[in-house]
Scaffold this motif. Structure first.
Motif, PDB file in Angstrom:
ATOM      1  N   TYR A  20       6.393 -12.182  27.221  1.00 31.90           N
ATOM      2  CA  TYR A  20       5.405 -12.034  28.236  1.00 31.90           C
ATOM      3  C   TYR A  20       4.520 -13.326  28.676  1.00 31.90           C
ATOM      4  O   TYR A  20       4.549 -13.724  29.538  1.00 31.90           O
ATOM      5  N   ILE A  21       4.372 -14.027  27.441  1.00 34.15           N
ATOM      6  CA  ILE A  21       3.839 -15.183  27.787  1.00 34.15           C
ATOM      7  C   ILE A  21       4.595 -16.117  28.285  1.00 34.15           C
ATOM      8  O   ILE A  21       4.369 -17.072  29.068  1.00 34.15           O
ATOM      9  N   PHE A  22       5.991 -16.204  27.803  1.00 37.20           N
ATOM     10  CA  PHE A  22       7.003 -17.156  28.389  1.00 37.20           C
ATOM     11  C   PHE A  22       7.168 -16.837  29.750  1.00 37.20           C
ATOM     12  O   PHE A  22       7.112 -17.729  30.925  1.00 37.20           O
ATOM     13  N   LEU A  23       7.052 -15.326  30.175  1.00 36.72           N
ATOM     14  CA  LEU A  23       7.165 -14.830  31.548  1.00 36.72           C
ATOM     15  C   LEU A  23       6.481 -15.495  32.714  1.00 36.72           C
ATOM     16  O   LEU A  23       6.460 -16.010  33.601  1.00 36.72           O
ATOM     17  N   GLN A  24       4.968 -15.076  32.098  1.00 41.73           N
ATOM     18  CA  GLN A  24       3.667 -15.658  32.732  1.00 41.73           C
ATOM     19  C   GLN A  24       3.478 -16.990  33.080  1.00 41.73           C
ATOM     20  O   GLN A  24       3.375 -17.598  33.955  1.00 41.73           O
ATOM     21  N   ARG A  25       3.943 -17.892  31.837  1.00 42.08           N
ATOM     22  CA  ARG A  25       3.825 -19.377  31.948  1.00 42.08           C
ATOM     23  C   ARG A  25       4.878 -19.767  33.147  1.00 42.08           C
ATOM     24  O   ARG A  25       4.525 -20.787  33.769  1.00 42.08           O
ATOM     25  N   GLN A  26       6.012 -19.382  32.891  1.00 38.81           N
ATOM     26  CA  GLN A  26       7.213 -19.874  34.248  1.00 38.81           C
ATOM     27  C   GLN A  26       6.502 -19.461  35.763  1.00 38.81           C
ATOM     28  O   GLN A  26       6.729 -20.260  36.397  1.00 38.81           O
ATOM     29  N   PHE A  27       5.697 -18.533  35.841  1.00 41.47           N
ATOM     30  CA  PHE A  27       5.140 -18.058  36.977  1.00 41.47           C
ATOM     31  C   PHE A  27       3.949 -19.124  37.296  1.00 41.47           C
ATOM     32  O   PHE A  27       3.983 -19.717  38.409  1.00 41.47           O
ATOM     33  N   TYR A  28       3.018 -19.353  36.169  1.00 40.45           N
ATOM     34  CA  TYR A  28       1.928 -20.274  36.596  1.00 40.45           C
ATOM     35  C   TYR A  28       2.365 -21.498  36.909  1.00 40.45           C
ATOM     36  O   TYR A  28       1.892 -22.295  37.616  1.00 40.45           O
ATOM     37  N   LEU A  29       3.477 -22.041  36.297  1.00 38.27           N
ATOM     38  CA  LEU A  29       3.921 -23.525  36.552  1.00 38.27           C
ATOM     39  C   LEU A  29       4.525 -23.731  38.217  1.00 38.27           C
ATOM     40  O   LEU A  29       4.474 -24.823  38.529  1.00 38.27           O
ATOM     41  N   GLY A  30       4.879 -22.494  38.434  1.00 41.28           N
ATOM     42  CA  GLY A  30       5.260 -22.637  40.082  1.00 41.28           C
ATOM     43  C   GLY A  30       3.822 -22.699  40.874  1.00 41.28           C
ATOM     44  O   GLY A  30       4.204 -22.945  42.119  1.00 41.28           O
ATOM     45  N   LEU A  31       2.654 -22.553  40.604  1.00 40.21           N
ATOM     46  CA  LEU A  31       1.525 -22.666  41.524  1.00 40.21           C
ATOM     47  C   LEU A  31       1.267 -24.111  41.662  1.00 40.21           C
ATOM     48  O   LEU A  31       1.288 -24.905  40.604  1.00 40.21           O
ATOM     49  N   PRO A  32       0.819 -24.400  42.713  1.00 38.56           N
ATOM     50  CA  PRO A  32       0.277 -25.682  43.199  1.00 38.56           C
ATOM     51  C   PRO A  32      -0.849 -26.245  42.214  1.00 38.56           C
ATOM     52  O   PRO A  32      -1.809 -25.508  42.318  1.00 38.56           O
ATOM     53  N   ARG A  33      -0.705 -27.252  41.537  1.00 35.20           N
ATOM     54  CA  ARG A  33      -1.814 -27.740  40.834  1.00 35.20           C
ATOM     55  C   ARG A  33      -3.276 -28.341  41.274  1.00 35.20           C
ATOM     56  O   ARG A  33      -4.200 -28.268  40.986  1.00 35.20           O
ATOM     57  N   GLU A  34      -2.800 -28.443  42.851  1.00 39.62           N
ATOM     58  CA  GLU A  34      -3.770 -29.257  43.816  1.00 39.62           C
ATOM     59  C   GLU A  34      -4.801 -28.078  43.742  1.00 39.62           C
ATOM     60  O   GLU A  34      -5.959 -28.513  43.996  1.00 39.62           O
ATOM     61  N   LEU A  35      -4.383 -26.693  43.788  1.00 39.45           N
ATOM     62  CA  LEU A  35      -5.587 -25.668  43.946  1.00 39.45           C
ATOM     63  C   LEU A  35      -6.568 -25.752  42.816  1.00 39.45           C
ATOM     64  O   LEU A  35      -7.794 -25.694  43.028  1.00 39.45           O
ATOM     65  N   PHE A  36      -5.893 -26.081  41.542  1.00 43.11           N
ATOM     66  CA  PHE A  36      -6.886 -26.166  40.514  1.00 43.11           C
ATOM     67  C   PHE A  36      -7.734 -27.202  40.319  1.00 43.11           C
ATOM     68  O   PHE A  36      -8.954 -27.235  40.084  1.00 43.11           O
ATOM     69  N   GLU A  37      -7.137 -28.287  40.769  1.00 45.43           N
ATOM     70  CA  GLU A  37      -7.829 -29.603  40.888  1.00 45.43           C
ATOM     71  C   GLU A  37      -8.998 -29.398  41.942  1.00 45.43           C
ATOM     72  O   GLU A  37     -10.039 -29.953  41.503  1.00 45.43           O
ATOM     73  N   ALA A  38      -8.467 -28.972  42.939  1.00 38.58           N
ATOM     74  CA  ALA A  38      -9.825 -28.814  44.016  1.00 38.58           C
ATOM     75  C   ALA A  38     -10.793 -27.824  43.665  1.00 38.58           C
ATOM     76  O   ALA A  38     -12.009 -27.977  43.503  1.00 38.58           O
ATOM     77  N   ALA A  39     -10.429 -26.791  42.816  1.00 35.89           N
ATOM     78  CA  ALA A  39     -11.322 -25.691  42.205  1.00 35.89           C
ATOM     79  C   ALA A  39     -12.449 -26.401  41.202  1.00 35.89           C
ATOM     80  O   ALA A  39     -13.423 -26.340  41.014  1.00 35.89           O
ATOM     81  N   ARG A  40     -11.555 -27.328  40.321  1.00 38.24           N
ATOM     82  CA  ARG A  40     -12.233 -28.079  39.323  1.00 38.24           C
ATOM     83  C   ARG A  40     -13.382 -29.189  39.976  1.00 38.24           C
ATOM     84  O   ARG A  40     -14.505 -29.149  39.392  1.00 38.24           O
ATOM     85  N   LEU A  41     -13.148 -29.677  41.161  1.00 45.39           N
ATOM     86  CA  LEU A  41     -14.021 -30.511  41.798  1.00 45.39           C
ATOM     87  C   LEU A  41     -15.298 -29.827  42.541  1.00 45.39           C
ATOM     88  O   LEU A  41     -16.398 -30.229  42.515  1.00 45.39           O
ATOM     89  N   ASP A  42     -14.958 -28.334  42.645  1.00 46.93           N
ATOM     90  CA  ASP A  42     -15.993 -27.535  43.217  1.00 46.93           C
ATOM     91  C   ASP A  42     -16.949 -27.081  41.960  1.00 46.93           C
ATOM     92  O   ASP A  42     -17.937 -26.124  42.305  1.00 46.93           O
ATOM     93  N   ALA A 100     -15.649 -25.238  39.271  1.00 50.29           N
ATOM     94  CA  ALA A 100     -15.147 -24.176  38.435  1.00 50.29           C
ATOM     95  C   ALA A 100     -14.956 -24.400  37.006  1.00 50.29           C
ATOM     96  O   ALA A 100     -14.492 -25.381  36.771  1.00 50.29           O
ATOM     97  N   SER A 101     -15.156 -23.438  36.316  1.00 53.31           N
ATOM     98  CA  SER A 101     -15.122 -23.533  34.825  1.00 53.31           C
ATOM     99  C   SER A 101     -13.554 -23.120  34.420  1.00 53.31           C
ATOM    100  O   SER A 101     -12.719 -22.720  35.265  1.00 53.31           O
ATOM    101  N   ASN A 102     -13.337 -23.394  33.262  1.00 53.71           N
ATOM    102  CA  ASN A 102     -12.010 -23.086  32.867  1.00 53.71           C
ATOM    103  C   ASN A 102     -11.355 -21.593  33.091  1.00 53.71           C
ATOM    104  O   ASN A 102     -10.462 -21.083  33.508  1.00 53.71           O
ATOM    105  N   TRP A 103     -12.537 -20.857  32.708  1.00 55.67           N
ATOM    106  CA  TRP A 103     -12.430 -19.045  32.987  1.00 55.67           C
ATOM    107  C   TRP A 103     -12.332 -19.089  34.615  1.00 55.67           C
ATOM    108  O   TRP A 103     -11.549 -18.122  34.912  1.00 55.67           O
ATOM    109  N   GLY A 104     -13.066 -19.396  35.402  1.00 55.77           N
ATOM    110  CA  GLY A 104     -13.169 -19.197  36.637  1.00 55.77           C
ATOM    111  C   GLY A 104     -11.579 -19.979  37.286  1.00 55.77           C
ATOM    112  O   GLY A 104     -11.238 -19.408  38.073  1.00 55.77           O
ATOM    113  N   LEU A 105     -11.198 -21.095  36.730  1.00 55.48           N
ATOM    114  CA  LEU A 105      -9.800 -21.187  37.396  1.00 55.48           C
ATOM    115  C   LEU A 105      -8.776 -20.092  36.935  1.00 55.48           C
ATOM    116  O   LEU A 105      -7.645 -20.167  38.136  1.00 55.48           O
TER     117      LEU A 105
END
Length: 317
Positions: A186-208, A210-215
């Protein structure tokens, strides 16, 4: 307007625009042609007949079980899909013969705890492997995947000794407690899904701020609902059908404490003529049919998440 992201000295194409502009490869085109719907009437008829044939093959065991549940004791194993003698009273008498309601409740509660625990824990670990960059990440992820190569028989006795030392034998905890530490698949399955998410979303939230848990909780988790539901359903089914763990950790308790698979195995022994029973296997058939209904209902409600998850993976490919 150029479909590029402008940064000082760097011009990078937008992934969506680049994917749309990229020509399809011959390999992918061949697969599309091979699995596209036939255009001729004869081809569509052949495809429909093949689908009907395979559907009947998969439905035959369920149809046999349904027919056997309505038969009297002497006709259970006659292989007739239409009973010669209908005995609907089997569905009333089974509740007097077996504590089926207790078995189903135990299975539902344990499966829910196991599926929830493994879905949440695996998602957290998978997000860590997908988002964070740290030394040794590849080696550590490889070790996680390597645990899938261990046969279950190798870890069965050590795990049993651990639960024995903690004093949880005879309780529900061994049937779902290990899921708190995640599952490699399940870790492998979920990781493959997360890798498909745009990293820019997390970088923008980090600039706002957001903590690691918030991301994870505010961005990754809502976007990964399809994969989360798939993991939940897979583990719920695995826990629902887990006879071995229940046989090891619950067999010493009362009959009412059994799960549905262990209870049905107990009923097979109870009604066996070699064990002093009368061969009333029609009650076993009724119980087997009833314990499949929760999974059918669960998968009926969750099928759209399967389709959405497959479609998402297809877009990534």
């Amino acid at each position: 307007m150029s479909a590029t992201l402008q940064t000082p000295g760097v011009s990078r194409p937008v992934p969506e625009a680049a994917a749309a502009a990229a020509p399809s490869t011959p390999h992918r085109s061949r697969w599309r042609r091979a699995f596209s719907q036939p255009k001729t009437l004869a081809g569509r008829v052949v495809l429909a007949l093949a689908l009907i044939l395979f559907s009947l093959l998969f439905l035959y065991p369920f149809a046999w079980l349904l027919a056997a549940s309505f038969k009297p004791r002497g006709e259970v194993f006659d292989n007739a899909l239409i009973p010669r003698t209908f005995v609907p009273e089997n569905y009333v008498e089974v509740w007097n013969q077996l504590p089926l309601l207790s078995w189903m409740w135990n299975s539902v509660a344990i499966a829910f705890l196991a599926a929830t625990a493994v879905a949440i824990s695996s998602s957290i670990v998978a997000f860590g492997f997908a988002y964070f960059r740290f030394p040794g990440r590849g080696v550590l992820f490889g070790l996680v995947l390597a645990t899938m190569m261990l046969p279950g028989a190798v870890t069965m006795i050590p795990i049993y000794l651990i639960w024995k030392e903690t004093g949880f034998l005879g309780t529900w905890v061994p049937l779902w407690g290990m899921n708190l530490f995640g599952s490699a698949f399940y870790i492998f399955l979920q990781r493959q899904f997360y890798l498909g998410l745009p990293r820019e979303l997390f970088e923008a939230a980090r600039l706002d701020g957001a903590s690691n848990w918030g991301l994870f909780w505010r961005i990754a988790m809502p976007l990964s609902i399809p994969s989360f539901v798939i993991v939940f359903l897979f583990e719920f089914q695995a826990s629902w059908n887990n006879l071995q763990a229940a046989l090891i950790y619950l067999n010493a308790g009362g009959v009412e404490d059994f799960t549905a698979p262990l209870g049905i195995a107990y009923a097979m022994t109870k009604y066996s003529p070699t064990a002093g029973g009368q061969g009333d296997y029609q009650y076993v058939m009724v119980a087997s049919l009833l314990v499949t209904l929760p999974m059918l209902i669960l998968f009926a409600f969750g099928q759209r998440y399967f389709i959405e998850g497959v479609a998402t993976q297809g877009r990534k490919g």
